[in-house]
Structures are given as structure tokens and as C-alpha cells.
Design a protein around this motif. Structure first.
Motif, PDB file in Angstrom:
ATOM      1  N   THR A   3       0.244  -1.006   0.369  1.00 32.83           N
ATOM      2  CA  THR A   3       0.016  -0.083   0.221  1.00 32.83           C
ATOM      3  C   THR A   3       1.117   1.127  -0.094  1.00 32.83           C
ATOM      4  O   THR A   3       2.085   1.675   1.357  1.00 32.83           O
ATOM      5  CB  THR A   3      -1.191  -0.185   1.225  1.00 32.83           C
ATOM      6  N   VAL A   4       0.772   2.036  -0.921  1.00 33.55           N
ATOM      7  CA  VAL A   4       1.162   2.995  -1.629  1.00 33.55           C
ATOM      8  C   VAL A   4       0.709   4.711  -0.094  1.00 33.55           C
ATOM      9  O   VAL A   4      -0.492   4.470  -0.469  1.00 33.55           O
ATOM     10  CB  VAL A   4       1.676   3.604  -2.274  1.00 33.55           C
ATOM     11  N   LEU A   5       1.266   4.787   0.674  1.00 33.21           N
ATOM     12  CA  LEU A   5       0.250   6.291   0.838  1.00 33.21           C
ATOM     13  C   LEU A   5       1.375   7.470   1.479  1.00 33.21           C
ATOM     14  O   LEU A   5       2.277   7.872   2.259  1.00 33.21           O
ATOM     15  CB  LEU A   5      -0.078   5.859   2.944  1.00 33.21           C
ATOM     16  N   PRO A   6       1.373   8.753   0.003  1.00 35.80           N
ATOM     17  CA  PRO A   6       2.188   9.845   0.580  1.00 35.80           C
ATOM     18  C   PRO A   6       1.724  10.503   1.967  1.00 35.80           C
ATOM     19  O   PRO A   6       1.156  10.724   1.379  1.00 35.80           O
ATOM     20  CB  PRO A   6       2.452   9.346  -0.960  1.00 35.80           C
ATOM     21  N   HIS A   7       3.338  10.936   1.707  1.00 35.67           N
ATOM     22  CA  HIS A   7       2.906  11.676   3.230  1.00 35.67           C
ATOM     23  C   HIS A   7       4.338  12.605   3.770  1.00 35.67           C
ATOM     24  O   HIS A   7       5.472  12.042   2.913  1.00 35.67           O
ATOM     25  CB  HIS A   7       1.988  11.233   4.697  1.00 35.67           C
ATOM     26  N   ASP A   8       4.754  14.098   3.176  1.00 35.66           N
ATOM     27  CA  ASP A   8       5.168  14.556   3.921  1.00 35.66           C
ATOM     28  C   ASP A   8       5.195  14.991   5.273  1.00 35.66           C
ATOM     29  O   ASP A   8       4.020  15.396   5.887  1.00 35.66           O
ATOM     30  CB  ASP A   8       5.461  16.347   3.353  1.00 35.66           C
ATOM     31  N   LEU A   9       6.178  14.183   5.849  1.00 35.33           N
ATOM     32  CA  LEU A   9       6.318  13.601   7.705  1.00 35.33           C
ATOM     33  C   LEU A   9       7.076  15.153   8.074  1.00 35.33           C
ATOM     34  O   LEU A   9       6.405  15.579   9.687  1.00 35.33           O
ATOM     35  CB  LEU A   9       6.953  13.146   8.222  1.00 35.33           C
ATOM     36  N   ALA A  10       7.415  16.455   6.930  1.00 34.98           N
ATOM     37  CA  ALA A  10       7.049  17.480   7.897  1.00 34.98           C
ATOM     38  C   ALA A  10       6.142  18.285   7.761  1.00 34.98           C
ATOM     39  O   ALA A  10       6.204  19.577   9.242  1.00 34.98           O
ATOM     40  CB  ALA A  10       7.958  18.720   6.833  1.00 34.98           C
ATOM     41  N   ASP A  11       5.018  17.765   7.753  1.00 37.52           N
ATOM     42  CA  ASP A  11       3.725  18.834   8.451  1.00 37.52           C
ATOM     43  C   ASP A  11       3.402  18.565   9.521  1.00 37.52           C
ATOM     44  O   ASP A  11       3.150  16.486   9.295  1.00 37.52           O
ATOM     45  CB  ASP A  11       2.729  17.561   6.979  1.00 37.52           C
ATOM     46  N   PRO A  12       2.926  18.673  10.966  1.00 34.57           N
ATOM     47  CA  PRO A  12       2.569  18.345  11.836  1.00 34.57           C
ATOM     48  C   PRO A  12       1.370  17.454  12.122  1.00 34.57           C
ATOM     49  O   PRO A  12       1.412  16.880  12.789  1.00 34.57           O
ATOM     50  CB  PRO A  12       2.258  19.554  12.627  1.00 34.57           C
TER      51      PRO A  12
END
Length: 269
Positions: free
Chosen positions: A58-67
Motif C-alpha cells: 500500500t502506498v500512502l504518500p505523506h510529507d512528514l514535515a507536516d505536523p
């Protein structure tokens, strides 16, 4: 207890050590959840692993710089019915230059990705692991967390030292519940890291024996967390460096760090 088909969540899975974790855990029969910012790379890797190993990816793209990203990611996992058995906190990068040479927003994003996000993901996913009586958390730290902090890349060593101490405490708190936590502390590793930070030319001056492949780092890291090691440094050279630094007086160790910083880091304000 053990899980026949564990589900592994890997952050920063689009390249380097994260992609190597995805490939090796897939080969062990794990189902995967891959997250990072670069969707195209995640989808390419997911397609490769589905075809090669006939597993669910499963691909769940996120930018972890976003709190908000860690909570949103865990909410998506709950909504899809994907209980995480293995968490690999691998996402990370370096900020070259001295502390005051970068604006605060740059440092804030770095601290969110390197400290807050892995801590929050562990906090959100640990209860389910404990309830099921099985879990593994690998926090990808660094040899840098064991040696004096250098000038340039100011927050990097500090963040990795935090992950080491966090992993030790979590390992003690959760071992009896069947959850192993390990800080994996590689030294110089062949990956995109130094290309992104613009230090590849300087890093190429290092002798070949100083480097490990991402595949070797991951293979040793998986074995270490399964053994129950709270902290593991892959590579005999890296372990020797850590031991040597511990034996040196602090003033001498810091002097050596200052000398090496000038050779491999941008130490100018």
C-alpha cells in the motif's frame, strides 16, 4: 507470539535505506505500507515488490514535515484495516551549513521529520503492538549519534542521539509485551543522502572501507531487532570508531571532530 504475514510501515521508503528495508522485508513475506513524498518512486517500488513477491503493498504518500502527517497516516491505516506489526522510522535528511546559516523554518521542518514524526508514530502504533503481543520498531539513527557533534549539519547528530536514547527507553518499556525496539546506527552508507546535501565530492575522499551498502545495513538491522538489541551499529569499522571515541577524553574527541568537520562539512556561517 509471532505473526505469519507481518505488516510493515516504512517511512522514507522511496530510496536508499528505506527502499532496501522494503525489498528485504518483502522477501521475508511482509505486507508493506510505504510512505514518502515522492509518489512516483513509491509506486514504482510497490509495483516491483508486488510482482516479485506476490504481496500486498500500500502506498500512502505523506510529507512528514507536516505536523498533521503522522496522525493522518495512522488514521488512514485504521480506516483501511491495516494493523502495523513493524514500524521502520527511516525518513530523514541533512541540512548542510552552520546553525545560524539556515532560517528557522528549515530547522523546524527538520526537527519535525527527524524527531517529532518518528516519536509520534511510535506512540500511536505501540498500543496495538502491545495488545497483539508482538511488534518491532526500528529507528534509523546514526553513528553520528555516538560521537561528538560536528560543525555543519548542526542538528543531525543531536537528532540521532535523541533517537538512540528514545529507542533504549522504549526497548526497556516494551520488551515484556513482545515488542522489540532498536536504534540502527549506520555510518557512511551508499545512498542519495550526500547527493541531496551537496557533499558527495567531499564524501568521495573517504576510503572505501568506511562505507557499507544500504543492503548490508538493513540486513544487519533486521537481525538486530529480532535479537532484541536496543542499539546496533553495523560494520566493524563503525563499532571501532564508537569505542575509540568513548575511550578518548572529551576535549580530545571534540578536537578531532572539529578537524574532521573542516574536511567534510561546510562550517562557514
Amino acid at each position: 507470539m509471532t505473526v505469519a504475514r507481518p505488516l510493515s510501515l516504512i517511512t522514507g521508503a522511496s530510496s536508499g535505506i528505506g527502499a532496501a528495508f522494503a525489498r528485504q522485508l518483502a522477501a521475508l513475506g511482509h505486507q508493506l505500507v510505504l510512505t514518502a513524498r515522492r509518489v512516483d518512486r513509491l509506486e514504482t517500488l510497490a509495483a516491483e515488490l508486488r510482482e516479485r513477491h506476490a504481496i500486498q503493498v500500500t502506498v500512502l504518500p505523506h510529507d512528514l514535515a507536516d505536523p498533521a502527517a503522522p496522525r493522518t497516516l495512522c488514521d488512514e491505516l485504521d480506516q483501511r484495516g491495516l494493523p502495523v506489526d513493524w514500524l521502520v522510522n527511516n525518513a530523514g535528511y541533512g541540512v548542510p551549513g552552520t546553525f545560524v546559516a539556515n532560517d528557522w523554518a528549515t530547522h523546524a521542518d527538520f526537527l519535525q521529520v527527524l524527531l517529532t514524526a518518528p516519536t509520534e508514530l511510535a506512540w500511536r502504533l505501540l498500543p496495538g503492538m502491545r495488545q497483539r503481543g508482538h511488534g518491532r520498531i526500528i529507528n534509523v539513527a546514526s553513528l553520528a549519534g555516538h560521537v561528538p557533534g560536528p560543525a555543519g549539519h548542526t542538528l543531525y547528530a543531536a537528532s540521532k542521539a535523541y533517537l538512540i536514547k528514545l529507542s533504549q527507553s522504549l526497548a526497556l518499556e516494551n520488551h515484556a509485551a513482545g515488542v522489540h525496539v532498536c536504534a540502527l546506527c549506520p555510518g557512511f552508507t551508499w545512498s542519495e543522502f550526500h547527493d541531496v546535501t551537496g557533499t558527495r565530492d567531499k564524501m568521495n575522499r573517504l576510503p572505501g572501507f568506511m562505507w557499507l551498502s544500504a543492503e548490508d545495513v538493513v540486513r544487519q538491522g533486521i537481525a538486530a531487532v529480532e535479537r532484541g538489541d536496543a542499539v546496533y551499529i553495523p560494520g566493524r569499522v563503525n563499532r571501532a570508531i564508537k569505542t575509540l571515541v568513548q575511550l578518548l577524553p572529551d576535549r580530545l574527541a571534540l578536537r578531532l571532530s572539529a578537524r574532521e568537520s573542516k574536511r567534510y562539512r561546510n562550517t562557514q556561517v
